[in-house]
Design a protein around this motif. Structure first.
Motif, PDB file in Angstrom:
ATOM      1  N   UNK A 135       0.837  -1.203   0.000  1.00  0.00           N
ATOM      2  CA  UNK A 135       0.000   0.000   0.000  1.00  0.00           C
ATOM      3  C   UNK A 135       0.871   1.251   0.000  1.00  0.00           C
ATOM      4  N   UNK A 136       1.977   1.215   0.723  1.00  0.00           N
ATOM      5  CA  UNK A 136       2.876   2.372   0.758  1.00  0.00           C
ATOM      6  C   UNK A 136       3.473   2.651  -0.619  1.00  0.00           C
ATOM      7  N   UNK A 137       3.844   1.589  -1.336  1.00  0.00           N
ATOM      8  CA  UNK A 137       4.389   1.754  -2.688  1.00  0.00           C
ATOM      9  C   UNK A 137       3.332   2.338  -3.627  1.00  0.00           C
ATOM     10  N   UNK A 138       2.099   1.876  -3.496  1.00  0.00           N
ATOM     11  CA  UNK A 138       1.003   2.407  -4.311  1.00  0.00           C
ATOM     12  C   UNK A 138       0.838   3.906  -4.059  1.00  0.00           C
ATOM     13  N   UNK A 139       0.865   4.303  -2.795  1.00  0.00           N
ATOM     14  CA  UNK A 139       0.659   5.709  -2.455  1.00  0.00           C
ATOM     15  C   UNK A 139       1.773   6.614  -2.928  1.00  0.00           C
ATOM     16  N   UNK A 140       3.015   6.132  -2.824  1.00  0.00           N
ATOM     17  CA  UNK A 140       4.158   6.990  -3.137  1.00  0.00           C
ATOM     18  C   UNK A 140       4.622   6.865  -4.592  1.00  0.00           C
ATOM     19  N   UNK A 141       4.044   5.938  -5.328  1.00  0.00           N
ATOM     20  CA  UNK A 141       4.488   5.685  -6.693  1.00  0.00           C
ATOM     21  C   UNK A 141       4.373   6.878  -7.622  1.00  0.00           C
ATOM     22  N   UNK A 142       3.379   7.725  -7.392  1.00  0.00           N
ATOM     23  CA  UNK A 142       3.187   8.903  -8.254  1.00  0.00           C
ATOM     24  C   UNK A 142       3.454  10.213  -7.506  1.00  0.00           C
ATOM     25  N   UNK A 143       4.261  10.155  -6.467  1.00  0.00           N
ATOM     26  CA  UNK A 143       4.559  11.364  -5.691  1.00  0.00           C
ATOM     27  C   UNK A 143       5.171  12.449  -6.575  1.00  0.00           C
ATOM     28  N   UNK A 144       6.044  12.039  -7.488  1.00  0.00           N
ATOM     29  CA  UNK A 144       6.674  13.012  -8.384  1.00  0.00           C
ATOM     30  C   UNK A 144       5.668  13.725  -9.262  1.00  0.00           C
ATOM     31  N   UNK A 145       4.661  12.986  -9.737  1.00  0.00           N
ATOM     32  CA  UNK A 145       3.619  13.594 -10.571  1.00  0.00           C
ATOM     33  C   UNK A 145       2.817  14.619  -9.784  1.00  0.00           C
ATOM     34  N   UNK A 146       2.497  14.291  -8.531  1.00  0.00           N
ATOM     35  CA  UNK A 146       1.733  15.219  -7.686  1.00  0.00           C
ATOM     36  C   UNK A 146       2.510  16.507  -7.467  1.00  0.00           C
ATOM     37  N   UNK A 147       3.789  16.391  -7.186  1.00  0.00           N
ATOM     38  CA  UNK A 147       4.639  17.565  -6.942  1.00  0.00           C
ATOM     39  C   UNK A 147       4.740  18.431  -8.197  1.00  0.00           C
ATOM     40  N   UNK A 148       4.864  17.789  -9.348  1.00  0.00           N
ATOM     41  CA  UNK A 148       4.962  18.528 -10.615  1.00  0.00           C
ATOM     42  C   UNK A 148       3.674  19.283 -10.912  1.00  0.00           C
ATOM     43  N   UNK A 149       2.528  18.612 -10.764  1.00  0.00           N
ATOM     44  CA  UNK A 149       1.249  19.272 -10.994  1.00  0.00           C
ATOM     45  C   UNK A 149       1.022  20.433 -10.031  1.00  0.00           C
ATOM     46  N   UNK A 150       1.537  20.298  -8.825  1.00  0.00           N
ATOM     47  CA  UNK A 150       1.368  21.364  -7.829  1.00  0.00           C
ATOM     48  C   UNK A 150       2.259  22.564  -8.123  1.00  0.00           C
ATOM     49  N   UNK A 151       3.207  22.423  -9.029  1.00  0.00           N
ATOM     50  CA  UNK A 151       4.058  23.545  -9.402  1.00  0.00           C
ATOM     51  C   UNK A 151       5.340  23.650  -8.610  1.00  0.00           C
ATOM     52  N   UNK A 152       5.646  22.648  -7.770  1.00  0.00           N
ATOM     53  CA  UNK A 152       6.866  22.683  -6.964  1.00  0.00           C
ATOM     54  C   UNK A 152       8.054  22.180  -7.779  1.00  0.00           C
ATOM     55  N   UNK A 153       8.373  22.925  -8.840  1.00  0.00           N
ATOM     56  CA  UNK A 153       9.488  22.586  -9.729  1.00  0.00           C
ATOM     57  C   UNK A 153      10.278  23.863  -9.999  1.00  0.00           C
ATOM     58  N   UNK A 154      11.487  23.684 -10.486  1.00  0.00           N
ATOM     59  CA  UNK A 154      12.317  24.839 -10.819  1.00  0.00           C
ATOM     60  C   UNK A 154      11.614  25.690 -11.869  1.00  0.00           C
ATOM     61  N   UNK A 155      11.489  26.976 -11.593  1.00  0.00           N
ATOM     62  CA  UNK A 155      10.827  27.884 -12.521  1.00  0.00           C
ATOM     63  C   UNK A 155       9.324  27.755 -12.548  1.00  0.00           C
ATOM     64  N   UNK A 156       8.739  27.143 -11.496  1.00  0.00           N
ATOM     65  CA  UNK A 156       7.292  26.948 -11.434  1.00  0.00           C
ATOM     66  C   UNK A 156       6.519  28.247 -11.280  1.00  0.00           C
ATOM     67  N   UNK A 157       5.286  28.262 -11.781  1.00  0.00           N
ATOM     68  CA  UNK A 157       4.406  29.431 -11.698  1.00  0.00           C
ATOM     69  C   UNK A 157       3.914  29.590 -10.263  1.00  0.00           C
ATOM     70  N   UNK A 158       4.150  30.763  -9.679  1.00  0.00           N
ATOM     71  CA  UNK A 158       3.763  31.014  -8.287  1.00  0.00           C
ATOM     72  C   UNK A 158       2.261  30.862  -8.088  1.00  0.00           C
ATOM     73  N   UNK A 159       1.474  31.200  -9.112  1.00  0.00           N
ATOM     74  CA  UNK A 159       0.019  31.060  -8.997  1.00  0.00           C
ATOM     75  C   UNK A 159      -0.375  29.597  -8.798  1.00  0.00           C
ATOM     76  N   UNK A 160       0.281  28.710  -9.526  1.00  0.00           N
ATOM     77  CA  UNK A 160      -0.011  27.277  -9.392  1.00  0.00           C
ATOM     78  C   UNK A 160       0.330  26.790  -7.984  1.00  0.00           C
ATOM     79  N   UNK A 161       1.456  27.274  -7.462  1.00  0.00           N
ATOM     80  CA  UNK A 161       1.869  26.868  -6.110  1.00  0.00           C
ATOM     81  C   UNK A 161       0.864  27.352  -5.072  1.00  0.00           C
ATOM     82  N   UNK A 162       0.394  28.585  -5.213  1.00  0.00           N
ATOM     83  CA  UNK A 162      -0.598  29.143  -4.279  1.00  0.00           C
ATOM     84  C   UNK A 162      -1.886  28.317  -4.315  1.00  0.00           C
ATOM     85  N   UNK A 163      -2.341  27.991  -5.506  1.00  0.00           N
ATOM     86  CA  UNK A 163      -3.572  27.195  -5.650  1.00  0.00           C
ATOM     87  C   UNK A 163      -3.385  25.813  -5.037  1.00  0.00           C
ATOM     88  N   UNK A 164      -2.245  25.174  -5.294  1.00  0.00           N
ATOM     89  CA  UNK A 164      -1.980  23.833  -4.770  1.00  0.00           C
ATOM     90  C   UNK A 164      -1.941  23.838  -3.239  1.00  0.00           C
TER      91      UNK A 164
END
Length: 451
Positions: free
Chosen positions: A136-165
């Motif tokens: 179950x832990x592997x299932x939950x963490x398997x797409x952690x990178x995708x969640x972080x990317x969609x939230x905008x927590x990446x280099x050069x990310x849009x501040x608006x996306x981060x605020x919304x996330x």
């Protein structure tokens, strides 16, 4: 002292008045809605198909269980990682993902047949807590990178996306911890609405799909054959498909747990009547049908079980009408188009919490079952599963079979659990109490009686 059970206000076979019944069914819609639409949004599937499959799947389940169990089926989170990886490996083609989930549904039916013949003890041996928890832990963490990317927590990310996330995350978290009544059971829905409003204020929402959509239109089915009206995919039996199947081991265990909990609430033993074989068939056929028409896997919903526990209304009639309402919503074109306008930042903030909660539930299994990590055997099983599941490991057997991610982790855990010897309990030498021989006991008795 005997435990006093709360009496149900409406039992399983009882029906409420029409007006009251409608409100009760709408409550179940609210309970399942946020999670059910979140899965297709994350995977890029039509929300209308997920709603349709949710309602149809629930009706299929009711037929299979002879309307004896007040269960609602919604989109399963457990398959998100495996399906997303399959889609990615197929360069956007959903053929492997959909075929894999269809096979999962059929696997449920096969397991149901074994349960009918052999009982359930073999499942407990194959899937003890030391295997289920890390899986179950592997299932939950398997797409952690995708969640972080969609939230905008990446280099050069849009501040608006981060605020919304961040806003979406915090709204959901606070509602989940401080909410009362109905709000307590729909934190994901409240979080999506709150995040959507903030995204709207920041100019991240495009209403073009809503304006172009019809008021009433057919759900966007995706079928395994070509038609003039719907999209299509192909049945595909490659390694990307087979890698999805081991996830069924986790969801079957969850299925048993959900029915056990519901049985305690309603004072029944659903695993005996109508029986685990029937509940598995209902869940499995519903999942296969959902994937066949282009939807996600289905699963029994704990959110709706929570509603039954709080309201003490276990009427199957209420659940059935909720399913019919979900089917009706799937044909409401502008409604499903509105859902499709939810920005990725909202989904990212939601996913950070969601994936973390799923992983934490795996940890919860280990804690509640008191798995002893002082034993090297347990440490080896859990650590190998986590590294293989999250480290990008791939095992290729020839040119046809390939296992990776959750599938490889599950297989490794099951095999290690079967082959590693059990450790004997260690008792410190000074704590060992030796039993005296009969001769020594007689001598000691003689000494005690001598004046």
């Amino acid at each position: 002292m005997a435990v006093e059970h709360k009496k149900l206000l409406l039992d399983i076979e009882e029906k409420p008045p029409v007006a009251k019944g409608l409100l009760l069914s709408l409550q179940h819609i609210f309970a399942m809605f946020g999670a059910t639409i979140l899965v297709p949004l994350i995977l890029g599937m039509p929300v209308s198909v997920a709603l349709l499959a949710s309602g149809v799947g629930t009706l299929i389940y009711q037929v299979a269980t002879k309307s004896k169990v007040p269960v609602y089926l919604g989109s399963s989170f457990a398959y998100i990682t495996a399906m997303a990886v399959a889609i990615q490996q197929m360069e956007g083609d959903i053929s492997a993902a959909q075929t894999g989930v269809v096979l999962v549904g059929l696997l449920y039916v096969v397991v149901a047949a074994f349960v009918k013949l052999l009982g359930t003890k073999w499942i407990d041996k194959l899937l003890p807590p030391i295997v289920i928890g890390p899986m179950i832990m592997v299932i939950g963490l398997g797409l952690a990178g995708s969640a972080v990317t969609n939230a905008g927590f990446v280099a050069g990310g849009d501040l608006r996306h981060i605020v919304v996330a961040i806003s979406t995350f915090l709204i959901t978290a606070f509602v989940n911890t401080r909410g009362k009544g109905l709000f307590k059971i729909i934190p994901f829905l409240i979080g999506i609405i709150g995040g959507y409003v903030i995204a709207l204020v920041l100019g991240l929402v495009d209403f073009t799909p809503v304006l172009e959509a019809k008021w009433v239109e057919m759900p966007g089915l995706i079928l395994p054959f070509a038609t003039p009206w719907f999209g299509n995919y192909e049945f595909y039996l490659g390694p990307e498909t087979l890698a999805i199947l081991p996830v069924a081991l986790v969801t079957i265990s969850e299925h048993i747990g959900d029915h056990t909990v519901l049985g305690k609430i309603t004072h029944r033993e659903f695993l005996k009547d109508p029986g685990l074989s029937r509940t598995l068939i209902g869940d499995g056929v519903a999942t296969a049908v959902s994937a066949f028409i282009g939807g996600p896997a289905n699963t029994t919903y704990g959110e709706n079980t929570g509603v039954i526990g709080m309201t003490r209304i276990a009427s199957v009639s209420v659940i059935r009408n909720a399913a019919l309402i979900a089917i009706g919503l799937s044909f409401f074109g502008k409604f499903t188009a509105l859902i499709s306008t939810i920005p990725n930042a909202v989904l990212g903030g939601m996913s950070i919490l969601l994936y973390g909660v799923i992983a934490s539930n795996g940890l919860k299994v280990l804690i509640e079952e008191q798995v002893d990590f002082g034993k090297v055997r347990n440490l080896i099983i859990a650590s190998s599963m986590m590294v293989l599941g999250l480290g990008g490991a791939v095992l290729e057997i020839g040119t046809v079979i390939s296992f990776s991610g959750t599938a490889l982790s599950a297989i490794a855990g099951i095999l290690l659990n079967l082959i590693l010897p059990q450790e004997s309990e260690y008792v410190p030498e000074e704590n060992i109490e030796t039993k005296p021989s009969k001769k020594m006991a007689s001598v000691q008795k003689l000494k005690n009686t001598t004046v």
